[in-house]
Design a protein around this motif. Structure first.
Motif, PDB file in Angstrom:
ATOM      1  N   ARG A   1      11.788   0.714   3.430  1.00  0.00           N
ATOM      2  CA  ARG A   1      10.965  -0.388   2.917  1.00  0.00           C
ATOM      3  C   ARG A   1       9.605   0.161   2.502  1.00  0.00           C
ATOM      4  N   LYS A   2       9.487   0.500   1.244  1.00  0.00           N
ATOM      5  CA  LYS A   2       8.252   1.103   0.753  1.00  0.00           C
ATOM      6  C   LYS A   2       7.143   0.059   0.644  1.00  0.00           C
ATOM      7  N   ASP A   3       5.947   0.430   1.082  1.00  0.00           N
ATOM      8  CA  ASP A   3       4.810  -0.473   0.923  1.00  0.00           C
ATOM      9  C   ASP A   3       4.172  -0.237  -0.448  1.00  0.00           C
ATOM     10  N   PRO A   4       3.255  -1.097  -0.873  1.00  0.00           N
ATOM     11  CA  PRO A   4       2.699  -0.970  -2.230  1.00  0.00           C
ATOM     12  C   PRO A   4       2.069   0.389  -2.516  1.00  0.00           C
ATOM     13  N   GLU A   5       1.421   0.987  -1.526  1.00  0.00           N
ATOM     14  CA  GLU A   5       0.811   2.299  -1.762  1.00  0.00           C
ATOM     15  C   GLU A   5       1.875   3.357  -2.034  1.00  0.00           C
ATOM     16  N   GLU A   6       2.981   3.298  -1.305  1.00  0.00           N
ATOM     17  CA  GLU A   6       4.072   4.244  -1.540  1.00  0.00           C
ATOM     18  C   GLU A   6       4.672   4.046  -2.926  1.00  0.00           C
ATOM     19  N   VAL A   7       4.860   2.791  -3.312  1.00  0.00           N
ATOM     20  CA  VAL A   7       5.436   2.511  -4.630  1.00  0.00           C
ATOM     21  C   VAL A   7       4.559   3.075  -5.738  1.00  0.00           C
ATOM     22  N   GLU A   8       3.249   2.928  -5.607  1.00  0.00           N
ATOM     23  CA  GLU A   8       2.371   3.434  -6.668  1.00  0.00           C
ATOM     24  C   GLU A   8       2.389   4.952  -6.742  1.00  0.00           C
ATOM     25  N   ARG A   9       2.537   5.621  -5.625  1.00  0.00           N
ATOM     26  CA  ARG A   9       2.673   7.084  -5.668  1.00  0.00           C
ATOM     27  C   ARG A   9       3.959   7.478  -6.383  1.00  0.00           C
TER      28      ARG A   9
ATOM     29  N   GLU B   1       9.592  14.985   7.340  1.00  0.00           N
ATOM     30  CA  GLU B   1       9.105  13.807   6.639  1.00  0.00           C
ATOM     31  C   GLU B   1       8.852  12.636   7.578  1.00  0.00           C
ATOM     32  N   THR B   2       9.691  12.470   8.604  1.00  0.00           N
ATOM     33  CA  THR B   2       9.502  11.344   9.517  1.00  0.00           C
ATOM     34  C   THR B   2       8.241  11.516  10.348  1.00  0.00           C
ATOM     35  N   MET B   3       7.952  12.744  10.776  1.00  0.00           N
ATOM     36  CA  MET B   3       6.696  12.991  11.480  1.00  0.00           C
ATOM     37  C   MET B   3       5.522  12.606  10.587  1.00  0.00           C
ATOM     38  N   ARG B   4       5.562  13.000   9.329  1.00  0.00           N
ATOM     39  CA  ARG B   4       4.475  12.686   8.397  1.00  0.00           C
ATOM     40  C   ARG B   4       4.361  11.179   8.177  1.00  0.00           C
ATOM     41  N   TYR B   5       5.499  10.501   8.086  1.00  0.00           N
ATOM     42  CA  TYR B   5       5.504   9.060   7.831  1.00  0.00           C
ATOM     43  C   TYR B   5       4.822   8.301   8.962  1.00  0.00           C
ATOM     44  N   PHE B   6       5.105   8.667  10.205  1.00  0.00           N
ATOM     45  CA  PHE B   6       4.584   7.914  11.335  1.00  0.00           C
ATOM     46  C   PHE B   6       3.228   8.406  11.842  1.00  0.00           C
ATOM     47  N   THR B   7       2.831   9.617  11.477  1.00  0.00           N
ATOM     48  CA  THR B   7       1.589  10.158  12.050  1.00  0.00           C
ATOM     49  C   THR B   7       0.605  10.698  11.021  1.00  0.00           C
ATOM     50  N   GLY B   8       1.054  10.991   9.809  1.00  0.00           N
ATOM     51  CA  GLY B   8       0.184  11.630   8.826  1.00  0.00           C
ATOM     52  C   GLY B   8       0.108  13.134   8.985  1.00  0.00           C
ATOM     53  N   LEU B   9       0.749  13.674  10.019  1.00  0.00           N
ATOM     54  CA  LEU B   9       0.714  15.122  10.251  1.00  0.00           C
ATOM     55  C   LEU B   9       1.790  15.808   9.424  1.00  0.00           C
ATOM     56  N   ASP B  10       1.370  16.686   8.542  1.00  0.00           N
ATOM     57  CA  ASP B  10       2.287  17.424   7.674  1.00  0.00           C
ATOM     58  C   ASP B  10       2.436  18.833   8.242  1.00  0.00           C
TER      59      ASP B  10
ATOM     60  N   VAL C   1      13.421  -6.063  -0.396  1.00  0.00           N
ATOM     61  CA  VAL C   1      12.173  -5.795  -1.116  1.00  0.00           C
ATOM     62  C   VAL C   1      11.551  -4.523  -0.559  1.00  0.00           C
ATOM     63  N   GLY C   2      11.185  -3.624  -1.443  1.00  0.00           N
ATOM     64  CA  GLY C   2      10.596  -2.349  -1.037  1.00  0.00           C
ATOM     65  C   GLY C   2      11.562  -1.186  -1.067  1.00  0.00           C
ATOM     66  N   HIS C   3      12.854  -1.454  -1.144  1.00  0.00           N
ATOM     67  CA  HIS C   3      13.809  -0.350  -1.263  1.00  0.00           C
ATOM     68  C   HIS C   3      13.581   0.379  -2.585  1.00  0.00           C
ATOM     69  N   ALA C   4      13.552   1.691  -2.527  1.00  0.00           N
ATOM     70  CA  ALA C   4      13.412   2.528  -3.719  1.00  0.00           C
ATOM     71  C   ALA C   4      14.672   3.362  -3.863  1.00  0.00           C
ATOM     72  N   VAL C   5      15.303   3.266  -5.023  1.00  0.00           N
ATOM     73  CA  VAL C   5      16.585   3.938  -5.228  1.00  0.00           C
ATOM     74  C   VAL C   5      16.647   4.530  -6.631  1.00  0.00           C
TER      75      VAL C   5
ATOM     76  N   VAL D   1      14.041   3.097  -9.337  1.00  0.00           N
ATOM     77  CA  VAL D   1      13.921   1.639  -9.287  1.00  0.00           C
ATOM     78  C   VAL D   1      13.454   1.207  -7.902  1.00  0.00           C
ATOM     79  N   VAL D   2      12.526   0.266  -7.867  1.00  0.00           N
ATOM     80  CA  VAL D   2      12.096  -0.356  -6.610  1.00  0.00           C
ATOM     81  C   VAL D   2      12.474  -1.822  -6.650  1.00  0.00           C
ATOM     82  N   VAL D   3      12.986  -2.306  -5.540  1.00  0.00           N
ATOM     83  CA  VAL D   3      13.358  -3.721  -5.448  1.00  0.00           C
ATOM     84  C   VAL D   3      12.107  -4.546  -5.164  1.00  0.00           C
ATOM     85  N   ASP D   4      11.852  -5.553  -6.010  1.00  0.00           N
ATOM     86  CA  ASP D   4      10.786  -6.501  -5.704  1.00  0.00           C
ATOM     87  C   ASP D   4      11.366  -7.909  -5.653  1.00  0.00           C
ATOM     88  N   GLU D   5      10.508  -8.887  -5.478  1.00  0.00           N
ATOM     89  CA  GLU D   5      10.984 -10.260  -5.297  1.00  0.00           C
ATOM     90  C   GLU D   5      11.770 -10.766  -6.501  1.00  0.00           C
ATOM     91  N   ASN D   6      11.499 -10.196  -7.672  1.00  0.00           N
ATOM     92  CA  ASN D   6      12.123 -10.680  -8.904  1.00  0.00           C
ATOM     93  C   ASN D   6      13.336  -9.866  -9.338  1.00  0.00           C
TER      94      ASN D   6
END
Length: 368
Positions: free
Chosen positions: A143-151, A30-39, A324-328, A348-353
């Motif tokens: 720290r999930k970015d918005p694209e990750e959260v939507e997936r 998963e870490t290789m995929r996260y940093f490079t896109g290579l699955d 913000v961005g933590h998903a648990v 649950v994802v942590v956001d500013e609110n």
């Protein structure tokens, strides 16, 4: 690199690493995929993506994986090897060519949690010169970015829709495996990549917090606990709902109410800056006050993302704080041997609110 997102992630990785760690070796996962896109899948043929603080990445890989790597990392320098009796030996020779050409010096950063000895034998046979970058990787991946959260939101919606359909089918006489089969069939027909987790228990077996789905047939008055999730574009959902088939025992109703209140208390406590252990404490306090503290044997939740279980962990003793961005997951439970158990789990994802709860299906006891 594969795209702007992975380039940005790699830049942030080296910002997190100490001065002097200028090279990182990633093995398939998963870490290789996260940093490079290579699955890449793990196989008997070692593959390494080598990232540099300055300069383009390089890949050590078997020749037959060339097309896959070209597609994901077209700008990477490649050091290949052919099939041989000892793939580690020829993989090491390829890495030695890389080391000489790119002047790779120790220490090499590597994720100890997921790197196999197979790959370590390629770049650091003695183990010397390798340093653990787990903390830096976990910090960034958490720290999930918005694209990750939507997936993840899509993954949560898929499994909730599936469970909603399957709840309508459950009746006395249906087996736990039969229920899981109906879930799997619908996941296969959905837009999900695949089924990520499946545990179906019923009756007294719901008192087992983690158990394999069994052959027990559901009876009238049973609770049925379903822990399930899917993978969507690489990202996991993980949800548990407990339903009743006919009228359950009065104490089981009481337990359900306690767990429902504990889950709500924990979700309400989610906010930036709150210690991870405080989420566990919020749920545990409700359960202990109701007299069921001895029947809540696990942490209240775990991180979620490219893996079904990943940092951060919501557990007593973890005084790190939510960002913000933590998903648990938030999943308190009470399990009473000889009677039954209840778990309610949300993503649950942590956001500013506070808490952006990805799972939206009802948490009220559903009587089928």
């Amino acid at each position: 690199m594969a795209n702007a997102i992975t380039t940005r992630r790699t830049d942030r990785l080296f910002e997190e690493l100490p001065v002097g760690v200028d090279t990182v070796a990633l093995s398939p996962g998963e870490t290789m995929r996260y940093f490079t896109g290579l699955d890449m899948h793990k196989s008997e043929r070692p593959t390494l993506v080598v990232l540099f603080r300055d300069g383009p990445p390089a890949v050590v890989h078997p020749v037959l994986e060339g097309d896959r790597i070209e597609e994901a990392l077209p700008d990477a320098e490649r050091f290949t090897y052919g099939d041989a009796t000892d793939p580690v030996e020829v993989g090491r020779e390829a890495f030695d060519r890389l080391r000489a050409e790119r002047t790779v010096t120790d220490p090499i950063g590597v994720e100890f949690r997921s790197t196999r000895l197979l790959e370590q034998e390629v770049f650091a046979p003695s183990g010397e010169g390798a340093v653990d970058i787990e903390d830096a990787v976990s910090t960034l991946r958490a720290r999930k970015d918005p694209e990750e959260v939507e997936r993840m939101r899509t993954a949560a919606g898929i499994i909730e829709d599936v469970l909603g359909e399957v709840f309508d089918l459950i009746e006395p006489g249906m087996t736990e495996t039969g229920i899981e089969t109906e879930i799997r069939k619908r996941v296969m027909e959905s837009e999900a990549d695949g089924f990520s987790v499946g545990i179906v228990t019923s009756g007294e077996r719901t008192a087992h917090a983690h158990a394999n789905t069994g052959e027990r047939a559901v009876e009238s008055g049973d609770l049925v606990m379903i822990d399930a999730g899917v993978i969507y574009e690489g990202y996991y959902s993980d949800i548990t709902r407990t339903v009743a088939v006919g009228d359950p025992d009065e104490e089981l109703r009481e337990i359900y109410d306690v767990v429902q209140a504990a889950a709500a208390a924990a979700r309400d406590r989610v906010a930036p800056g709150v210690e991870l252990q405080e989420i566990d404490r919020a749920a545990r306090e409700v359960i202990e006050d109701a007299g069921y503290g001895d029947y809540f044997p696990h942490r209240v939740g775990h991180g979620l993302g490219l893996e079904g279980h990943e940092p951060p962990y919501l557990v007593e003793g973890n005084d790190a704080t939510l960002e913000v961005g933590h998903a648990v997951t938030v999943e308190p439970g009470v399990y009473v041997g000889g009677l039954g158990g209840v778990r309610i789990e949300d993503d649950v994802v942590v956001d500013e609110n506070g808490a952006d709860v990805l799972t939206t299906s009802s948490r009220d006891l559903r009587v089928l």
